[in-house]
Write a protein that holds these residues in place. Structure first.
Motif, PDB file in Angstrom:
ATOM      1  N   VAL A  38     -13.381  -1.106  -7.418  1.00  0.00           N
ATOM      2  CA  VAL A  38     -13.764   0.191  -7.404  1.00  0.00           C
ATOM      3  C   VAL A  38     -13.122   1.103  -8.494  1.00  0.00           C
ATOM      4  N   CYS A  39     -13.659   2.145  -9.061  1.00  0.00           N
ATOM      5  CA  CYS A  39     -12.998   2.968 -10.097  1.00  0.00           C
ATOM      6  C   CYS A  39     -13.403   4.592  -9.634  1.00  0.00           C
ATOM      7  N   VAL A  40     -12.481   5.422  -9.306  1.00  0.00           N
ATOM      8  CA  VAL A  40     -12.777   6.578  -8.929  1.00  0.00           C
ATOM      9  C   VAL A  40     -11.746   7.453  -9.929  1.00  0.00           C
ATOM     10  N   LEU A  41     -12.564   8.565 -10.705  1.00  0.00           N
ATOM     11  CA  LEU A  41     -12.123   9.564 -11.584  1.00  0.00           C
ATOM     12  C   LEU A  41     -12.550  10.878 -10.921  1.00  0.00           C
ATOM     13  N   VAL A  42     -11.495  11.594 -10.736  1.00  0.00           N
ATOM     14  CA  VAL A  42     -11.786  13.128 -10.370  1.00  0.00           C
ATOM     15  C   VAL A  42     -11.167  13.995 -11.443  1.00  0.00           C
ATOM     16  N   GLU A  43     -12.087  14.839 -12.261  1.00  0.00           N
ATOM     17  CA  GLU A  43     -11.620  15.495 -13.139  1.00  0.00           C
ATOM     18  C   GLU A  43     -10.865  16.873 -12.742  1.00  0.00           C
ATOM     19  N   GLY A  44      -9.684  16.918 -13.305  1.00  0.00           N
ATOM     20  CA  GLY A  44      -8.816  18.235 -13.436  1.00  0.00           C
ATOM     21  C   GLY A  44      -8.314  18.442 -11.965  1.00  0.00           C
ATOM     22  N   ALA A  45      -8.235  17.282 -10.944  1.00  0.00           N
ATOM     23  CA  ALA A  45      -7.891  17.493  -9.604  1.00  0.00           C
ATOM     24  C   ALA A  45      -6.208  17.521  -9.312  1.00  0.00           C
ATOM     25  N   GLY A  46      -5.330  16.721  -9.794  1.00  0.00           N
ATOM     26  CA  GLY A  46      -4.273  16.498  -9.836  1.00  0.00           C
ATOM     27  C   GLY A  46      -4.007  14.975  -9.777  1.00  0.00           C
ATOM     28  N   SER A  47      -3.056  14.850  -8.767  1.00  0.00           N
ATOM     29  CA  SER A  47      -2.667  13.270  -8.843  1.00  0.00           C
ATOM     30  C   SER A  47      -3.572  12.232  -8.408  1.00  0.00           C
ATOM     31  N   GLY A  48      -3.552  10.836  -8.586  1.00  0.00           N
ATOM     32  CA  GLY A  48      -4.540  10.087  -8.188  1.00  0.00           C
ATOM     33  C   GLY A  48      -4.140   9.481  -6.505  1.00  0.00           C
ATOM     34  N   SER A  49      -2.910   9.561  -6.372  1.00  0.00           N
ATOM     35  CA  SER A  49      -2.732   9.235  -4.844  1.00  0.00           C
ATOM     36  C   SER A  49      -3.154  10.317  -3.929  1.00  0.00           C
ATOM     37  N   GLU A  50      -3.310  11.384  -4.419  1.00  0.00           N
ATOM     38  CA  GLU A  50      -3.873  12.496  -3.519  1.00  0.00           C
ATOM     39  C   GLU A  50      -5.354  12.781  -3.390  1.00  0.00           C
ATOM     40  N   TYR A  51      -5.820  12.507  -4.770  1.00  0.00           N
ATOM     41  CA  TYR A  51      -7.256  12.979  -4.553  1.00  0.00           C
ATOM     42  C   TYR A  51      -8.174  11.794  -4.962  1.00  0.00           C
ATOM     43  N   ALA A  52      -7.693  10.788  -5.598  1.00  0.00           N
ATOM     44  CA  ALA A  52      -8.667   9.729  -6.103  1.00  0.00           C
ATOM     45  C   ALA A  52      -8.451   8.706  -4.811  1.00  0.00           C
ATOM     46  N   VAL A  53      -7.356   8.420  -4.322  1.00  0.00           N
ATOM     47  CA  VAL A  53      -7.249   7.110  -3.268  1.00  0.00           C
ATOM     48  C   VAL A  53      -7.868   7.547  -2.086  1.00  0.00           C
ATOM     49  N   PRO A  54      -8.149   8.920  -1.446  1.00  0.00           N
ATOM     50  CA  PRO A  54      -8.944   8.988  -0.543  1.00  0.00           C
ATOM     51  C   PRO A  54     -10.416   8.858  -0.656  1.00  0.00           C
ATOM     52  N   VAL A  55     -10.842   8.818  -1.832  1.00  0.00           N
ATOM     53  CA  VAL A  55     -12.138   8.681  -2.281  1.00  0.00           C
ATOM     54  C   VAL A  55     -12.442   7.138  -2.112  1.00  0.00           C
ATOM     55  N   ALA A  56     -11.477   6.234  -2.612  1.00  0.00           N
ATOM     56  CA  ALA A  56     -11.757   4.993  -2.384  1.00  0.00           C
ATOM     57  C   ALA A  56     -11.505   4.517  -0.933  1.00  0.00           C
ATOM     58  N   LYS A  57     -10.866   5.135  -0.169  1.00  0.00           N
ATOM     59  CA  LYS A  57     -10.609   4.671   1.213  1.00  0.00           C
ATOM     60  C   LYS A  57     -11.751   4.771   1.820  1.00  0.00           C
ATOM     61  N   ARG A  58     -12.553   6.070   1.786  1.00  0.00           N
ATOM     62  CA  ARG A  58     -13.936   6.181   2.495  1.00  0.00           C
ATOM     63  C   ARG A  58     -14.841   5.181   2.005  1.00  0.00           C
ATOM     64  N   ILE A  59     -14.985   4.845   0.977  1.00  0.00           N
ATOM     65  CA  ILE A  59     -15.612   3.617   0.359  1.00  0.00           C
ATOM     66  C   ILE A  59     -15.445   2.341   1.073  1.00  0.00           C
ATOM     67  N   PHE A  60     -14.180   2.064   1.179  1.00  0.00           N
ATOM     68  CA  PHE A  60     -13.930   0.830   1.736  1.00  0.00           C
ATOM     69  C   PHE A  60     -13.937   0.927   3.284  1.00  0.00           C
ATOM     70  N   ASP A  61     -13.740   1.896   3.743  1.00  0.00           N
ATOM     71  CA  ASP A  61     -14.160   2.083   5.289  1.00  0.00           C
ATOM     72  C   ASP A  61     -15.591   1.965   5.588  1.00  0.00           C
ATOM     73  N   ALA A  62     -16.362   2.719   4.835  1.00  0.00           N
ATOM     74  CA  ALA A  62     -17.859   2.664   4.840  1.00  0.00           C
ATOM     75  C   ALA A  62     -18.254   0.954   4.843  1.00  0.00           C
ATOM     76  N   TYR A  63     -17.653   0.429   3.715  1.00  0.00           N
ATOM     77  CA  TYR A  63     -18.242  -0.904   3.505  1.00  0.00           C
ATOM     78  C   TYR A  63     -17.671  -1.920   4.741  1.00  0.00           C
ATOM     79  N   TYR A  64     -16.684  -1.615   5.288  1.00  0.00           N
ATOM     80  CA  TYR A  64     -16.244  -2.434   6.583  1.00  0.00           C
ATOM     81  C   TYR A  64     -16.743  -1.970   7.837  1.00  0.00           C
ATOM     82  N   ALA A  65     -17.430  -0.672   7.863  1.00  0.00           N
ATOM     83  CA  ALA A  65     -18.047  -0.333   8.995  1.00  0.00           C
ATOM     84  C   ALA A  65     -19.653  -0.837   9.018  1.00  0.00           C
ATOM     85  N   GLU A  66     -20.112  -1.292   7.864  1.00  0.00           N
ATOM     86  CA  GLU A  66     -21.393  -1.634   7.768  1.00  0.00           C
ATOM     87  C   GLU A  66     -21.614  -3.130   8.519  1.00  0.00           C
ATOM     88  N   GLU A  67     -22.851  -2.998   9.427  1.00  0.00           N
ATOM     89  CA  GLU A  67     -23.240  -4.245  10.105  1.00  0.00           C
ATOM     90  C   GLU A  67     -23.487  -5.368   9.416  1.00  0.00           C
TER      91      GLU A  67
END
Length: 484
Positions: free
Chosen positions: A455-484
């Motif tokens: 995965v690659c996440v880019l959030v324009e003008g948001a701030g730090s990657g750990s604060e704004y991009a990582v949570p986006v990746a986490k939601r994707i990973f959680d959704a992937y492993y929540a799939e039946e």
């Protein structure tokens, strides 16, 4: 008598010479004929679709007059786009998920983009049952175009789209073992079904709404580039990472100025793995001072900077501009992903995908197959193809170990989970003289009981990657492993 014999021999020689000339001429014309046949075959098999698909080709209008544009499906068969016939016979293109798939599906009015353009030939070609086609032609009715089955995953696309929210940026999810694009989001977005109505507003938007930021947006990579800097350091030091030691004071001097760690954090005594996990700017800028620039450039080129990419969509070419003659400060800035280096989110996820796949990049693909509109006939399958080895399997394994450390004890610790193993690299990329303005990056992957995803996440003008991009990746990973 001798003169007569000599004369006869001369005639025979002349005849032989003439025959040879005729043979040569025949061979030349035969060669030209074979080349022409070869070109015609090549054109019919390889180039015809590309030529017909050209938006300037008037033949497309003929296709549209005879065929109802086919449907586009997700990988599980859900409808992503189809043509609805109104009571008055008007054809309306419908996108059931609205803006969720906007940039990857594209639009089919005012030109064509995305998969609508990529699969235009297939969507306007009908492989319906021949009797049905014959009857429709007798009735002067249109046949129904073929269906495109994509590699896109509705759950992952929706998760990525929702996680990015109203922020500008891009998200791409790629399956490293196949190259399948599972999700591609670019924001701001639009409803493809409303393009005709909103064209004036969309085409003149100050926010470049129609720009596919995932493929065409060029950004400084920030600390995600430290993946490449790390590999260059390891190569130049024969992979003896245990010899590395650095004391971080929060900044490193360069000329009359200095390069600082994020918020001036002092990381103290560091080995190489901790420097990478903590994303220490001082340590990596210091590495950049001593790099062999031609070697560094060669590595960047091996990873497809300043190169053509194997992509079916229009894209921007990433750039690596460092020269040995450049000032020391630029060497150091380049090593931390600043300087003049620019990259697209798609390129970053391709690099990550190669790392996950033992160094081998699979060609990204959006289409799985074409079917007749009923699904009864598979017209064409689009094979999984290997682009090539970008780095060695040994290098890939070492990089994966470092990337796991970023989650286990570094800037992406939010990705720790009991369901899966995540790894990656955060980035905070300054893009103006205002040090408070930065793009948030994360590129990484997830492993577990399901096929790996990059995965690659880019959030324009948001701030730090750990604060704004990582949570986006986490939601994707959680959704992937929540799939039946």
């Amino acid at each position: 008598m001798k003169k007569m014999k000599k004369k006869k021999r001369t005639k025979k020689q002349a005849k032989r010479l003439n025959n040879r000339e005729y043979s040569n001429i025949l061979l030349i014309f035969t060669g030209i004929f074979v080349l022409m046949i070869g070109y015609l075959v090549h054109f019919q098999v390889v180039k015809s679709r590309e030529t017909i698909n050209n938006p300037y080709n008037a033949r497309l209008e003929t296709f549209e007059q005879r065929v109802i544009r086919g449907s586009i499906l997700a990988n599980d068969g859900q409808l992503l786009a189809y043509t609805r016939i109104e009571e008055d016979g008007k054809e309306t293109r419908v996108y059931p998920f609205g803006c969720t798939f906007s940039h990857v599906l594209g639009y089919s009015e005012y030109g064509k983009t995305g998969i609508e353009e990529l699969g235009n030939f297939q969507l306007l070609t009908s492989n319906a049952y021949f009797i049905e086609k014959f009857i429709n032609e007798l009735k002067e009715q249109k046949n129904i175009g073929d269906t495109l089955v994509t590699t896109l995953d509705v759950e992952l696309q929706t998760a990525a789209h929702d996680a990015l929210g109203d922020k500008k940026g891009a998200v791409i999810v790629l399956e490293p073992s196949t190259g399948n694009v599972r999700a591609l989001v670019s924001k701001p977005d639009y409803d493809p079904g409303q393009v005709a109505v909103q064209w004036g507003e969309l085409s003149s938007s100050a926010d470049s709404v129609l720009l596919n930021r995932a493929m065409q947006g060029l950004y400084p990579p920030g600390s995600t580039f430290k993946i490449i800097t790390l590999l260059e350091y390891l190569r130049e030091h024969q992979f003896r990472d245990e010899e590395y030691s650095f004391t971080c004071e929060g900044k490193v001097p360069v000329g009359n100025t200095s390069i600082s760690c994020y918020h001036g954090n002092r990381h103290g005594q560091l080995d190489l793995k901790t420097a990478f996990a903590k994303s220490c700017n001082s340590a990596f800028a210091d590495m950049g001072r001593s790099f062999n620039v031609p070697s560094f450039r060669n590595l960047a080129e091996l990873l497809l900077f300043d190169s053509e990419l194997p992509l079916a969509f229009p894209y921007s070419k990433s750039s690596f501009k460092l020269q040995a003659s450049d000032p020391e400060a630029l060497h150091m800035m380049t090593a931390i992903g600043q300087g003049d280096t620019l990259v697209t989110p798609m390129h970053m996820v391709m690099i990550m995908s190669a790392i996950v796949n033992d160094g081998v990049l699979m060609t990204p693909r959006f289409l799985d197959r074409t079917e007749s509109y009923t699904g009864a006939v598979v017209v064409e399958r689009y094979p999984v193809t290997e682009y090539g080895e970008l780095i060695t399997a040994k290098e890939a394994e070492i990089l994966k170990e470092y990337l796991r450390g970023v989650v286990e004890e570094g800037t992406a610790s939010r990705l720790q989970s009991d369901q899966y193993l995540a790894a990656g690299k955060t980035g905070t990329a300054e893009y103006s003289s205002d040090k408070n303005k930065s793009h948030a990056w994360f590129t990484g992957y997830v492993s577990g009981e399901k096929p790996d995803l990059a995965v690659c996440v880019l959030v324009e003008g948001a701030g730090s990657g750990s604060e704004y991009a990582v949570p986006v990746a986490k939601r994707i990973f959680d959704a992937y492993y929540a799939e039946e």
